[in-house]
Design a protein around this motif. Structure first.
Motif, PDB file in Angstrom:
ATOM      1  N   MET A 186       0.855  -1.182   0.000  1.00 20.70           N
ATOM      2  CA  MET A 186       0.000   0.000   0.000  1.00 20.70           C
ATOM      3  C   MET A 186       0.890   1.230   0.000  1.00 20.70           C
ATOM      4  O   MET A 186       1.821   1.340   0.810  1.00 20.70           O
ATOM      5  CB  MET A 186      -0.896   0.021   1.239  1.00 20.70           C
ATOM      6  CG  MET A 186      -1.928   1.114   1.242  1.00 20.70           C
ATOM      7  SD  MET A 186      -3.316   0.710   0.151  1.00 20.70           S
ATOM      8  CE  MET A 186      -4.321   2.174   0.325  1.00 20.70           C
ATOM      9  N   TYR A 198       1.117   5.629  -0.357  1.00 22.84           N
ATOM     10  CA  TYR A 198       0.468   6.938  -0.325  1.00 22.84           C
ATOM     11  C   TYR A 198       1.451   7.951  -0.908  1.00 22.84           C
ATOM     12  O   TYR A 198       2.577   8.071  -0.431  1.00 22.84           O
ATOM     13  CB  TYR A 198       0.107   7.344   1.101  1.00 22.84           C
ATOM     14  CG  TYR A 198      -0.870   6.417   1.793  1.00 22.84           C
ATOM     15  CD1 TYR A 198      -2.143   6.215   1.263  1.00 22.84           C
ATOM     16  CD2 TYR A 198      -0.527   5.752   2.970  1.00 22.84           C
ATOM     17  CE1 TYR A 198      -3.043   5.366   1.891  1.00 22.84           C
ATOM     18  CE2 TYR A 198      -1.418   4.907   3.601  1.00 22.84           C
ATOM     19  CZ  TYR A 198      -2.673   4.719   3.053  1.00 22.84           C
ATOM     20  OH  TYR A 198      -3.569   3.877   3.672  1.00 22.84           O
ATOM     21  N   GLY A 206       3.195   1.018   9.659  1.00 17.26           N
ATOM     22  CA  GLY A 206       2.279   0.351   8.741  1.00 17.26           C
ATOM     23  C   GLY A 206       1.253  -0.517   9.441  1.00 17.26           C
ATOM     24  O   GLY A 206       0.463  -1.199   8.775  1.00 17.26           O
ATOM     25  N   THR A 234      -1.518   0.300  11.309  1.00 23.34           N
ATOM     26  CA  THR A 234      -2.912   0.687  11.116  1.00 23.34           C
ATOM     27  C   THR A 234      -3.377   0.388   9.702  1.00 23.34           C
ATOM     28  O   THR A 234      -4.474  -0.144   9.490  1.00 23.34           O
ATOM     29  CB  THR A 234      -3.095   2.184  11.437  1.00 23.34           C
ATOM     30  OG1 THR A 234      -2.753   2.410  12.802  1.00 23.34           O
ATOM     31  CG2 THR A 234      -4.533   2.613  11.197  1.00 23.34           C
ATOM     32  N   THR A 235      -2.549   0.705   8.708  1.00 20.97           N
ATOM     33  CA  THR A 235      -2.931   0.442   7.318  1.00 20.97           C
ATOM     34  C   THR A 235      -3.114  -1.050   7.084  1.00 20.97           C
ATOM     35  O   THR A 235      -4.085  -1.482   6.442  1.00 20.97           O
ATOM     36  CB  THR A 235      -1.874   1.008   6.355  1.00 20.97           C
ATOM     37  OG1 THR A 235      -1.766   2.420   6.555  1.00 20.97           O
ATOM     38  CG2 THR A 235      -2.257   0.739   4.914  1.00 20.97           C
ATOM     39  N   THR A 236      -2.198  -1.859   7.608  1.00 23.26           N
ATOM     40  CA  THR A 236      -2.308  -3.315   7.446  1.00 23.26           C
ATOM     41  C   THR A 236      -3.600  -3.832   8.052  1.00 23.26           C
ATOM     42  O   THR A 236      -4.337  -4.609   7.423  1.00 23.26           O
ATOM     43  CB  THR A 236      -1.104  -4.015   8.102  1.00 23.26           C
ATOM     44  OG1 THR A 236       0.098  -3.613   7.436  1.00 23.26           O
ATOM     45  CG2 THR A 236      -1.242  -5.521   8.022  1.00 23.26           C
ATOM     46  N   GLU A 261      -6.348  -2.130   8.772  1.00 18.73           N
ATOM     47  CA  GLU A 261      -7.523  -1.595   8.083  1.00 18.73           C
ATOM     48  C   GLU A 261      -7.782  -2.335   6.767  1.00 18.73           C
ATOM     49  O   GLU A 261      -8.938  -2.509   6.362  1.00 18.73           O
ATOM     50  CB  GLU A 261      -7.356  -0.103   7.834  1.00 18.73           C
ATOM     51  CG  GLU A 261      -7.504   0.722   9.115  1.00 18.73           C
ATOM     52  CD  GLU A 261      -7.341   2.211   8.893  1.00 18.73           C
ATOM     53  OE1 GLU A 261      -6.890   2.605   7.780  1.00 18.73           O
ATOM     54  OE2 GLU A 261      -7.653   2.981   9.812  1.00 18.73           O
ATOM     55  N   ILE A 262      -6.730  -2.796   6.108  1.00 14.14           N
ATOM     56  CA  ILE A 262      -6.917  -3.626   4.917  1.00 14.14           C
ATOM     57  C   ILE A 262      -7.574  -4.944   5.312  1.00 14.14           C
ATOM     58  O   ILE A 262      -8.507  -5.414   4.652  1.00 14.14           O
ATOM     59  CB  ILE A 262      -5.568  -3.868   4.206  1.00 14.14           C
ATOM     60  CG1 ILE A 262      -5.053  -2.559   3.587  1.00 14.14           C
ATOM     61  CG2 ILE A 262      -5.719  -4.940   3.123  1.00 14.14           C
ATOM     62  CD1 ILE A 262      -3.632  -2.660   3.072  1.00 14.14           C
ATOM     63  N   ARG A 292      -9.790  -0.532   3.821  1.00 17.41           N
ATOM     64  CA  ARG A 292      -8.955  -0.037   2.733  1.00 17.41           C
ATOM     65  C   ARG A 292      -8.697  -1.170   1.745  1.00 17.41           C
ATOM     66  O   ARG A 292      -8.698  -2.342   2.128  1.00 17.41           O
ATOM     67  CB  ARG A 292      -7.614   0.494   3.261  1.00 17.41           C
ATOM     68  CG  ARG A 292      -7.724   1.711   4.156  1.00 17.41           C
ATOM     69  CD  ARG A 292      -6.345   2.208   4.547  1.00 17.41           C
ATOM     70  NE  ARG A 292      -6.421   3.285   5.521  1.00 17.41           N
ATOM     71  CZ  ARG A 292      -6.576   4.567   5.204  1.00 17.41           C
ATOM     72  NH1 ARG A 292      -6.653   4.920   3.940  1.00 17.41           N
ATOM     73  NH2 ARG A 292      -6.653   5.491   6.144  1.00 17.41           N
TER      74      ARG A 292
END
Length: 304
Positions: free
Chosen positions: A15, A17, A45, A47-49, A51-52, A57
């Motif tokens: 991911m 940005y 990473g 939170t992004t992981t 949330e995926i 996301r």
């Protein structure tokens, strides 16, 4: 019936940005009925992981399977079987606490009894209180209740102890352990190393979008560290780094932690003692103690 091998499988997640990869080829798997802690500094990473994995996301690349189902293709079914507790709660502020939980329960096929869950989480006396008037800890417990009311097989908990006092944190830990004992898979993120060490069967450490460590907590924490106290530990660190460059050093307050990847602790201790003798550092205190998760965490995320 074939037992599911993994409750969560993350394969090659990427991911970015603004052209910068915040998640860079992240892969790991979590077994059913276990507690996995995802750790890492801000910007790692995490939170992004998560949330995926939660379906909030879509990754640029890679795949996620939950309960044997594809995150992208089977989203509707997964919403019925997976619970999510967001760090900021994601709660409406105007309704009363019990009304919020009752509404969420009606979205699931097999909800837990609302009143039972309110009692377990110490919210029974606050059912008619509007969410905005709850304390931070009470809102945190209501957010947890919303993630559990659907009797999920897998639940994501983002900083579940945030804002809780020590007694409430203890109760939260007891509930999380009971969830796993009853067969629910728990994936949590936390900045509290003591919490992760107390709860996690599996630890996943991220830094700069990469997985630095992944495995059973007891395996990752194998071995002991050597600790030096007395004198100028920063100066001692610099001198020892020249003498024993293969060792890892970390200053913590008035102490210096010295560790290696070797399993031969007696030999490592002898090498350290010889180095201190050569440097004529005779008045220092040297001790051994088991490596904690916090020791491992800093050893990994601070490594250059």
């Amino acid at each position: 019936m074939v037992r599911m091998l993994h409750a969560l499988e993350v394969d090659g997640l990427v991911m970015a940005y603004g052209g910068r990869r915040v998640v860079d080829d992240v892969s790991f798997a979590v077994a059913p009925g276990t507690i996995a802690a995802i750790l890492g500094p801000n910007g790692a990473g995490k939170t992004t992981t998560v949330e995926i994995c939660e379906g909030l996301r879509k990754p640029d690349k890679g795949a996620v399977r939950l309960l044997g189902l594809d995150r992208a293709r089977d989203d509707e079914e997964l919403r019925r079987r997976v619970g999510v507790m967001l760090q900021d709660g994601g709660l409406p502020q105007s309704p009363r606490a019990r009304a919020v939980l009752t509404h969420v329960s009606r979205l699931h096929a097999n909800p837990t009894y609302v009143d039972e869950l309110m009692n377990i989480l110490g919210l029974a006396e606050h059912g008619r209180t509007r969410v905005r008037h709850l304390s931070g800890g009470q809102r945190q417990r209501l957010a947890l209740a919303c993630s559990l009311v659907g009797s999920p097989e897998l639940v994501f908990l983002d900083e579940p102890s945030s804002g809780l006092d020590p007694a409430s944190r203890r109760d939260m830990h007891h509930l999380i352990r009971q969830l796993a004992a009853d067969g629910t898979t728990v994936v949590l993120t936390t900045h509290l190393m003591s919490e992760a060490e107390a709860l996690a069967d599996q630890v996943i450490v991220l830094r700069s979008g990469h997985v630095l460590a992944d495995g059973p907590a007891h395996d990752l924490l194998g071995g002991r560290s050597m600790w030096i106290e007395g004198g100028d530990v920063a100066a001692i660190r610099a001198m020892l780094a020249r003498e024993l460059p293969a060792f890892t050093y970390r200053v913590q307050g008035t102490q210096l932690e010295v560790s290696t990847q070797s399993d031969a602790m007696p030999a490592d201790l002898a090498r350290l003692a010889s180095a201190l003798d050569r440097l004529e550092l005779h008045s220092l205190s040297v001790a051994l103690r088991p490596k904690s998760l916090e020791d491992l965490y800093f050893e990994l995320v601070e490594a250059q």
